[in-house]
Design an enzyme around this catalytic site. Structure first.
Site, PDB file in Angstrom:
ATOM      1  N   CYS A  83       0.824  -1.217   0.000  1.00 45.44           N
ATOM      2  CA  CYS A  83       0.000   0.000   0.000  1.00 45.44           C
ATOM      3  C   CYS A  83       0.855   1.264   0.000  1.00 45.44           C
ATOM      4  CB  CYS A  83      -0.938   0.008   1.200  1.00 45.44           C
ATOM      5  SG  CYS A  83      -2.034  -1.412   1.225  1.00 45.44           S
ATOM      6  N   SER A 207     -11.088   2.130   5.968  1.00 46.79           N
ATOM      7  CA  SER A 207     -11.157   2.948   4.751  1.00 46.79           C
ATOM      8  C   SER A 207     -11.770   2.129   3.621  1.00 46.79           C
ATOM      9  CB  SER A 207      -9.756   3.411   4.369  1.00 46.79           C
ATOM     10  OG  SER A 207      -8.909   2.294   4.180  1.00 46.79           O
ATOM     11  N   LYS A 328      -9.732   7.198   4.977  1.00 45.33           N
ATOM     12  CA  LYS A 328     -11.040   6.843   5.522  1.00 45.33           C
ATOM     13  C   LYS A 328     -12.198   7.323   4.661  1.00 45.33           C
ATOM     14  CE  LYS A 328     -14.219   5.369   8.028  1.00 45.33           C
ATOM     15  NZ  LYS A 328     -14.922   5.226   6.746  1.00 45.33           N
ATOM     16  N   HIS A 332      -9.203   4.667  -0.510  1.00 49.29           N
ATOM     17  CA  HIS A 332      -7.889   4.014  -0.467  1.00 49.29           C
ATOM     18  C   HIS A 332      -7.705   3.047  -1.648  1.00 49.29           C
ATOM     19  CE1 HIS A 332      -4.274   2.232   0.962  1.00 49.29           C
ATOM     20  NE2 HIS A 332      -4.770   1.327   1.768  1.00 49.29           N
TER      21      HIS A 332
END
Lengths: 384, 384
Positions: A83, A207, A328, A332
């Site tokens: 990520c 998220s 959030k 994402h």
């Protein structure tokens, strides 16, 4: 190392882009960034992405993006750090320009996550964990974060509801961000009543994924002439790792890679946490907000939630976070997130953050987390 | 740009490593390279890899490798450019050192391909092609190369058997390389009678996949003191792309990204093809040998096979290729191949190539091809 400037940014809305393939989502952000920079080509393209191979049957993604965006022939490569792929791509692009081998590059992130069933996406996200000793045992990525949060609640005696302000702040700020995935305010009552995902993480701790791309154009700062009002420079950039498996850590509640990469970035910039006007942190889960604030020197160990409860993380507070919605509520799209964070810091430093604009924001930090804190990239940006 | 030196190399045998996971294969090459360099740590690790996400359910590969190899904490990232991932990782590592931000890095490539059924591996390799307009139509990677070879035979009036010397040379040289996947000499008769894979590509036109890893340690050349006999410097490094889909090219028989990256590398090094003593080219299929030789200026267009028939590509010829077996017989663990090529050039320039040692090799070139010629990285190395 010579100073690198960001002269253009671009992004797509984060959404379920059913009408666009991954190349189209990527191309949209790339072209927007080029236009913002007033350039029509670059020496190289660094594409941050985590899941195109698994979810879109597409590797060789750098080539695909260059080809589609009208830059066929240009050097292009994909950068992956789970990520944290987006910020890792920005860092690679920055180093390439700093080497002297390139004069202008695009670094971007892209992810397309809506086309596959959620079970497949969940399995794909688990490839950020240790395949043999975590994922193969059946734990999901949210499961790992739930174990961390549960331990944190036990160790530092917080209530789950104490994490509410992180999510409430993110949702409130996303209301004014046209690129955000979610546009709905939430209350402490909503947070408390949200459906459980992996105890103690509920739906409003987590998220949302999504499809999206963001891009920045970088050049050596000393090549800029004329009006440089909108130019932002990179004052610090560093990356560090930790054990890939959470169970291998001495202290699973301490993000050592966040602390180490932030320490190096502060040192390069000659700054301390007190100098940071805005901090786009990696709130994939609300527990991560607390851990990042602690690791980067904004709160004592175990005291991260206090900054939320005291309102210090709001736009009006001492260390605003998630100023455009954060992971959030902005969303994402994993490999793209790190570049969205940097784009948002640039917007704040340029004074182009719209209704979420901070007064006098001069120095901003962005921190992108890969895996359960195992690969972390921190950037400090400065307005000219 | 400051000059970068390669001070250590390491590799694992290419084989079906059923007893080792991807982290173990990677760790073996990484530690061998560190030992060869006489170092015990680095500032960062650049891991070239194409398929770990699809074949091993493992992304975040940079972190995994750093962690496993005893370098937990060190910056680490995965670099992907299809089958050119290995050389792309070396190039990223080189640029990072040249930026001044790092003093010593490892760049490596790793791939583990034996654990999945061949049909799955074939589908995974097709992710190097255009997922929407090539792979989704059902064509495999060898199929794309077969179309190119068929066109070449038609256009330039060669017989299939004229490509035999490429494979015969590679197999002969692999006999003396303990790291090679295949140790068996082949004759022109064997080549002629080999089973068809995708007409006109037969089994002896195609390189075998495998599990393997290779690594190099790089530092700024100006930091070296004392005996630098075994040091090799990077005189040229460049990358370029072409359309990802073969059908989008003006001329599918011209590797424009090979020509462009070689042109830049020659220019940086101040050299011409006549100066190159050894050329580790990307003979994934024998047709690729011909096309690379042409694009890099060693043969006129359409005349690549002549260099094979005249013996110029042999160890005794004017432009030796596949000196340790090439992809054809050393093996092609895709994301690792580009680093194997560079390791082999370093061995030749150091005079450590054993029975395959060339006399007076001072300048060597390595060219790594991703996709059907869509992403190509070229390096020129020089002995001190």
């Amino acid at each position: 190392m010579q100073e690198i400037a960001i002269i253009g940014v671009g992004q797509t809305p984060i959404a379920e882009h059913w009408d666009k393939s991954i190349r189209e989502v990527a191309g949209e952000a790339l072209i927007a960034a080029l236009r913002d920079a007033g350039r029509d080509t670059v020496d190289a393209i660094f594409v941050g992405n985590m899941l195109s191979g698994i979810l879109a049957n597409q590797e060789n993604l750098g080539t695909l993006v260059a080809d589609w965006a009208g830059l066929r022939g240009v050097e292009a490569v994909k950068v992956e750090a789970a990520c944290a792929s987006g910020a890792a791509a920005v860092r690679m692009g920055m180093l390439a320009v700093a080497s002297g081998a390139m004069q202008c590059v695009i670094a971007m992130g892209v992810e397309k996550m809506s086309e596959t069933p959620m079970s497949e996406t969940t399995a794909a996200l688990a490839t950020a964990a240790d395949a043999d000793y975590e994922a193969d045992e059946g734990i999901s990525f949210v499961g790992l974060n739930a174990l961390i949060m549960r331990r944190y609640l036990y160790e530092y005696k917080w209530q789950h509801t104490d994490f509410g302000p992180f999510s409430i702040n993110a949702h409130a700020n996303a209301m004014h961000n046209p690129y955000a995935r979610l546009h709905e305010t939430i209350t402490q009552e909503d947070y408390k009543r949200a459906k459980m995902v992996a105890d103690p993480i509920n739906l409003l701790d987590a998220s949302p994924t999504g499809d999206g791309a963001a891009a920045v154009v970088m050049v050596p700062a000393n090549t800029l002439r004329g009006n440089t009002n909108r130019v932002v420079t990179i004052a610090g950039s560093a990356a560090a790792t930790d054990s890939i498996a959470v169970h291998d850590r001495r202290d699973p509640l301490w993000l050592s890679a966040a602390a180490e990469s932030a320490r190096k970035a502060y040192q390069q910039a000659g700054l301390t946490p007190a100098d940071i006007d805005i901090f786009e942190l990696h709130d994939a889960f609300s527990i991560m907000s607390a851990l990042s604030l602690e690791a980067c020197g904004f709160a004592e160990r175990g005291q991260g939630p206090r900054l939320g409860l005291d309102g210090e993380i709001f736009l009006s507070g001492s260390i605003p976070i998630a100023t455009q919605g954060g992971l959030k509520a902005r969303g994402h799209p994993v490999g793209a997130t790190g570049v969205y964070q940097i784009v948002e810091v640039v917007q704040q430093l340029r004074g182009e953050a719209g209704k979420n604009q901070l007064a006098n924001a001069k120095i901003g930090m962005a921190q992108n987390i890969g895996g359960s804190g195992s690969n972390i990239v921190t950037h400090i940006l400065r307005s000219r």
